[in-house]
Design an enzyme around this catalytic site. Structure first.
Site, short mmCIF file in Angstrom:
data_model
loop_
_atom_site.label_atom_id
_atom_site.label_comp_id
_atom_site.label_asym_id
_atom_site.label_seq_id
_atom_site.Cartn_x
_atom_site.Cartn_y
_atom_site.Cartn_z
CG HIS A 268 15.95 -11.40 4.74
ND1 HIS A 268 17.02 -12.20 4.45
CD2 HIS A 268 16.48 -10.33 5.42
CE1 HIS A 268 18.13 -11.67 4.93
NE2 HIS A 268 17.82 -10.52 5.53
CG HIS A 307 20.62 -16.19 -2.45
ND1 HIS A 307 21.50 -15.15 -2.59
CD2 HIS A 307 20.38 -16.33 -1.13
CE1 HIS A 307 21.79 -14.69 -1.38
NE2 HIS A 307 21.13 -15.37 -0.49
CG ASP A 363 16.04 -19.60 4.68
OD1 ASP A 363 16.49 -19.73 5.83
OD2 ASP A 363 15.96 -18.52 4.10
N1 ACO Z 1 10.38 -20.32 -7.16
C1 ACO Z 1 9.98 -20.17 -8.45
N2 ACO Z 1 10.47 -19.21 -9.29
C2 ACO Z 1 11.37 -18.39 -8.78
C3 ACO Z 1 11.84 -18.48 -7.44
C4 ACO Z 1 11.31 -19.49 -6.63
N3 ACO Z 1 11.70 -19.64 -5.37
N4 ACO Z 1 12.75 -17.52 -7.21
C5 ACO Z 1 12.86 -16.82 -8.36
N5 ACO Z 1 12.03 -17.36 -9.30
C6 ACO Z 1 11.90 -16.94 -10.70
C7 ACO Z 1 11.19 -15.60 -10.81
O1 ACO Z 1 9.80 -15.77 -10.95
C8 ACO Z 1 11.83 -15.02 -12.04
O2 ACO Z 1 11.27 -15.68 -13.16
P1 ACO Z 1 10.95 -14.84 -14.51
O3 ACO Z 1 12.29 -14.44 -15.04
O4 ACO Z 1 10.22 -15.82 -15.36
O5 ACO Z 1 10.12 -13.67 -14.09
C9 ACO Z 1 13.28 -15.48 -11.98
O6 ACO Z 1 13.23 -16.71 -11.20
C10 ACO Z 1 14.21 -14.48 -11.31
O7 ACO Z 1 13.70 -14.22 -10.00
P2 ACO Z 1 13.78 -12.85 -9.24
O8 ACO Z 1 12.55 -12.69 -8.41
O9 ACO Z 1 14.11 -11.74 -10.22
O10 ACO Z 1 15.03 -13.08 -8.32
P3 ACO Z 1 15.45 -12.17 -7.12
O11 ACO Z 1 16.93 -12.18 -7.10
O12 ACO Z 1 14.78 -10.85 -7.16
O13 ACO Z 1 14.81 -12.94 -5.86
C11 ACO Z 1 14.55 -14.29 -3.96
C12 ACO Z 1 15.54 -13.66 -4.96
C13 ACO Z 1 13.72 -13.18 -3.28
C14 ACO Z 1 15.35 -15.02 -2.89
C15 ACO Z 1 13.62 -15.26 -4.73
O14 ACO Z 1 14.40 -16.25 -5.38
C16 ACO Z 1 12.58 -15.88 -3.83
O15 ACO Z 1 11.54 -15.27 -3.58
N6 ACO Z 1 12.83 -17.15 -3.33
C17 ACO Z 1 11.91 -17.78 -2.43
C18 ACO Z 1 12.04 -17.20 -1.04
C19 ACO Z 1 13.32 -17.65 -0.34
O16 ACO Z 1 13.67 -18.82 -0.34
N7 ACO Z 1 13.99 -16.67 0.29
C20 ACO Z 1 15.21 -16.92 1.06
C21 ACO Z 1 16.39 -16.29 0.41
S1 ACO Z 1 17.83 -16.68 1.30
C22 ACO Z 1 17.80 -15.65 2.61
O17 ACO Z 1 17.24 -14.59 2.64
C23 ACO Z 1 18.53 -16.07 3.75
#
Ligand code: ACO
Length: 428
Positions: A268, A307, A363
């Site tokens: 987050h 996201h 971010d």
């Molecule tokens: N890098 C690589 N792969 C990713 C990323 C990423 N940053 N984010 C999601 N994916 C992939 C997942 O592995 C998943 O792949 P799969 O279908 O092959 O299993 C698919 O994309 C869907 O991802 P989920 O984890 O289901 O997406 P979710 O909505 O649960 O997660 C989150 C959202 C937590 C923001 C995620 O994208 C993440 O961890 N990003 C990196 C951390 C980040 O930048 N957080 C800041 C968010 S903005 C904020 O809070 C202000």
């Protein structure tokens, strides 16, 4: 007229149910009437991580994740970032309308005159180890403020809520700056009421021996824009924590401590810190393909990408990218920006990211700006918590005033043991 209802057949019993649809949603409690027997509890919806559950009705922030749109009280984020200030935006978020000149003057005066806290709070700061993470210090000290302001318990009194609002928005930068100065072993710098909200924050962070600190106007404005972009974001993890803790009628300082703790996590508010670490680890444009291979192999995540709601470019990321260029005019170019731009370029052209609709989020670029301004990495989530405070309070107050809300208490699907007898220790 369209029939706004859902017809459900429960194949276990053959019974048919009509569930009303309001605002594109069904009421989860309407599922409870679906039972297989009289003593059956009734159907519940299962939604781990609440990915498809609306937990409230809200009139504060609107996000269209597919369209890449973000509105505060109906106003597009791009217009607010261009023309508003953080304090005006905070007023808008909390009160629902833009202030008149007189209202804004009064609002600023009240927040400015609630920036100082009891000297005893400094003793909390002093108690932390020199390398304590400033976000940990912020979580603890904002929670500790509840003991200094017991009147904050009067959550049903609108005047008390307003006073705590002034206090929280006014004091968060002071707590944050004191945490920063503590980590450097520097004397605390007190608020300067002549300066703007962000100008004063820069003063409390960076003032040395000069009699009067003069913030650089470009950096002051850049920080203000970043604060506008971070002010609210509907039902995210920390806001959900604020509402959930607030729903037990805890005072707003305690609820804000919980929200700040939720924001601390790397998925987050901690993500911008992780982005800069990741960019530094990649080091140069030539190492990007190697890193991308690791991302696609599932070894690492591309921090600052993806996201839960935005499945299109995060509109805040676009604005931040522009602000970064303005900041670099003053601070000199942060070399990590070149790695970031190339990384974005490659990712947006890559099937892995396209298929999963992964775009830069807020971010991805904010950390690079913070680093250029001179903030250490561990201050990044703190810089998110300060402006998000106005959003947290607005959401908290909306929750308190919503007659449909009660103490937040989800259900579970129990999959553990059935009843069994305790075996004394000597028989195990
Ligand atoms: N890098 C690589 N792969 C990713 C990323 C990423 N940053 N984010 C999601 N994916 C992939 C997942 O592995 C998943 O792949 P799969 O279908 O092959 O299993 C698919 O994309 C869907 O991802 P989920 O984890 O289901 O997406 P979710 O909505 O649960 O997660 C989150 C959202 C937590 C923001 C995620 O994208 C993440 O961890 N990003 C990196 C951390 C980040 O930048 N957080 C800041 C968010 S903005 C904020 O809070 C202000």
């Amino acid at each position: 007229m369209r029939n706004e209802s859902l017809t459900v057949v429960d194949n276990r019993t053959g019974k048919t149910y009509q569930l009303p649809i309001h605002h594109g949603s069904i009421h989860a409690l309407d599922l409870r009437q679906m039972k297989v027997s009289e003593d059956d509890f009734g159907l519940v919806s299962y939604d781990p991580a609440l990915t498809n559950t609306a937990s409230c009705e809200s009139r504060i922030t609107f996000i269209d994740g597919d369209g890449g749109i973000l509105l505060y009280r109906g106003y597009p984020i791009e217009q607010l970032a261009e023309m508003s200030t953080y304090l005006e935006t905070a007023y808008l978020i909390l009160r629902g309308e833009l202030p008149t000149q007189a209202q804004l003057k009064d609002w600023k005066w009240n927040i400015t005159h609630h920036t100082i806290f009891h000297e005893n709070v400094k003793k909390f700061m002093d108690g932390f180890h020199h390398d304590a993470h400033p976000m940990g210090m912020l979580v603890s000290t904002v929670g500790a403020l509840s003991t200094f302001y017991p009147d904050a318990k009067a959550i049903n009194d609108p005047n008390s809520r307003l006073k705590q609002t002034y206090r929280l928005i006014g004091k968060m930068p002071t707590l944050a700056a004191f945490a920063y100065r503590h980590s450097l072993g520097m004397p605390y710098a007190y608020p300067d009421n002549d300066l703007s909200y962000t100008g004063n924050f820069l003063n409390m962070l960076f003032k040395m021996t000069e009699v009067k600190y003069q913030p650089d106007p470009v950096l002051e404005r850049a920080l203000d824009v970043l604060f506008i972009l971070h002010a609210d974001h509907e039902q995210n993890c920390s806001t959900n924590a604020m509402r959930s803790v607030g729903s037990s009628h805890a005072d707003p300082f305690s609820a804000t401590a919980a929200a700040t703790a939720a924001l601390y996590g790397p998925l987050h508010g901690g993500a911008n810190e992780e982005v800069v670490k990741m960019l530094a680890e990649i080091g140069s444009v030539s190492h990007i393909p190697e890193y991308m291979a690791r991302v696609k192999a599932g070894e690492v995540k591309l921090m600052g990408f993806g996201h839960r709601v935005y499945k299109n470019y995060d509109p805040r990321a676009r604005i931040i990218k522009r602000v970064a260029e303005e900041v670099f005019e003053v601070t000199g170019r942060n070399p990590l920006i070149d790695v970031a731009i190339e990384l974005e370029h490659i990712a947006l052209d890559d099937d892995y990211f396209i298929k999963r609709k992964l775009y830069p989020n807020v971010d991805f670029y904010s950390g690079i700006i913070y680093q250029a301004i001179g903030f250490p990495l561990d201050m990044f989530p703190v810089l998110f918590a300060i402006p998000r405070t106005s959003g947290w309070i607005a959401q908290w107050e909306e929750m308190l005033l919503d007659p449909e809300q009660k103490i937040a208490r989800p259900r579970q699907i129990y999959l553990g043991h059935g009843p069994r007898d305790y075996a004394p220790l000597d028989r195990r």
